[in-house]
Design a protein around this motif. Sequence first.
Motif, mmCIF file in Angstrom:
data_model
loop_
_atom_site.group_PDB
_atom_site.id
_atom_site.type_symbol
_atom_site.label_atom_id
_atom_site.label_comp_id
_atom_site.label_asym_id
_atom_site.label_seq_id
_atom_site.Cartn_x
_atom_site.Cartn_y
_atom_site.Cartn_z
ATOM 1 N N THR A 154 -1.370 -4.510 -4.447
ATOM 2 C CA THR A 154 -1.992 -6.054 -4.145
ATOM 3 C C THR A 154 -0.858 -6.941 -4.589
ATOM 4 O O THR A 154 -0.184 -7.630 -3.713
ATOM 5 C CB THR A 154 -3.186 -6.453 -4.712
ATOM 6 N N ALA A 155 -0.384 -6.732 -5.703
ATOM 7 C CA ALA A 155 0.812 -7.554 -6.178
ATOM 8 C C ALA A 155 2.161 -7.240 -5.544
ATOM 9 O O ALA A 155 2.868 -8.143 -5.097
ATOM 10 C CB ALA A 155 0.917 -7.423 -7.976
ATOM 11 N N SER A 156 2.457 -6.111 -5.342
ATOM 12 C CA SER A 156 3.615 -5.693 -4.898
ATOM 13 C C SER A 156 3.738 -6.297 -3.394
ATOM 14 O O SER A 156 4.781 -6.802 -2.996
ATOM 15 C CB SER A 156 3.904 -4.096 -4.618
ATOM 16 N N GLN A 157 2.625 -6.256 -2.545
ATOM 17 C CA GLN A 157 2.581 -6.714 -1.343
ATOM 18 C C GLN A 157 2.875 -8.458 -1.245
ATOM 19 O O GLN A 157 3.527 -8.742 -0.528
ATOM 20 C CB GLN A 157 1.103 -6.490 -0.383
ATOM 21 N N ARG A 158 2.104 -8.865 -2.218
ATOM 22 C CA ARG A 158 2.241 -10.345 -2.107
ATOM 23 C C ARG A 158 3.961 -10.966 -2.514
ATOM 24 O O ARG A 158 4.425 -11.852 -1.968
ATOM 25 C CB ARG A 158 1.495 -10.937 -3.216
ATOM 26 N N THR A 211 7.466 1.075 -14.036
ATOM 27 C CA THR A 211 8.543 0.732 -12.768
ATOM 28 C C THR A 211 7.941 -0.017 -11.910
ATOM 29 O O THR A 211 9.017 -1.064 -11.466
ATOM 30 C CB THR A 211 8.504 2.088 -12.080
ATOM 31 N N VAL A 212 6.664 -0.297 -11.830
ATOM 32 C CA VAL A 212 6.351 -1.356 -10.947
ATOM 33 C C VAL A 212 6.632 -2.794 -11.636
ATOM 34 O O VAL A 212 6.844 -3.588 -10.883
ATOM 35 C CB VAL A 212 4.580 -1.203 -10.843
ATOM 36 N N ILE A 213 6.277 -2.909 -12.776
ATOM 37 C CA ILE A 213 6.793 -4.067 -13.432
ATOM 38 C C ILE A 213 7.960 -4.454 -13.257
ATOM 39 O O ILE A 213 8.215 -5.597 -13.161
ATOM 40 C CB ILE A 213 6.085 -4.056 -15.025
#
Length: 357
Positions: free
Chosen positions: A7-11, A99-101
């Motif tokens: 969700t965070a990546s899409q926003r 990696t996401v962060i």
Amino acid sequence: MQYAAHTASQRIIQAAFRNGWLPEDIHQLSLRRADTFAQSYLTDAMAAYIHPYPPATVDETRHEQIRALSATAWWTDATPHLAQWAAEHMLTTAEALTTVIESLALLLLLPKLELIRPLPGTARPHSDAHHPIDEKVLGRVRGLLAKAESTSFPEEAEALSAKAQELMTKYALDRVLLEADTLAPDLPGARRIWLDTPYTDAKALLIDVVATANRSRAIFASAWGFVTIVGDDTDLDAVELLATSLLVQATRAMIAAGNMQAGADEARTRTFRKSFLVAYATRIGERLEAATAATIADSADPERLLPVLASHQLAVDAAFETLFPQSRNRGITIRSADGWDAGRAAADRAHISRTQR
């Protein structure tokens, strides 16, 4: 946690797109400032964001860039994307979350850019159609430039590049006249070319002179290392093809000139090489402009063509000023006279003018 990461990546991807960043821009940024895992994750995040939109509502530039990155929604809905992505790259959950962060932190720092293409979901085919160079012409141009890049003789390389420029100019002029007779001429568009270090300002100058010779405008974002070009799509295709090839040729000519200099140590310094590239770009620009003027003069109907080109230039200038109302010219300091002389000499050996072939 894994669903939250998605969700965070899409926003954040949505915010980056709304701030003018295109898929290729984000990819180029990740190549320069992140590792291969972050590059892969951001590619998937962009694919996930684009996937739900009907294809007709996503403009062709974004489609092309997504395809070039091989960005597809390859994962299944059975488990969170992050778990499948981590397994694909043999990462632990903690490593994947790190990696996401890091990936999303990179995007959060991005400044707002000019919105040069419609946002996903807003493209309209009748207004955003791309009119590329005819495939036969494109094939001939690519063939000439490929030969230019492969030869070890600078004079032959520049003669081949000059022929490519002549072909593109003739095609563009024919198209300008054709569209002058229609009710829907090609409107100015824009695209970005990212540059590799070092000497990005000198390389940007080379792109600028190619853009000018092809009825376009260019502006350099020095903090990020890319050039934005404004012009008709057909002209932008020509600029991108020729500029990319000339960057390869200029670098090779710079190295060859350094090897031929008596003072080899000085010829390998940053000041010599930057001065060489600036001089090379300046002289190539002069010769491309002369070649373009000659092509216009030799056209079948130059008196009809000139006012059409003037109107075309006004449209490009208006689009450029709308996108970049606060743009300003900036000079480049030259600190090596030998490098400047060698660069102009290399450009002078180029067979740009048709009368010299």
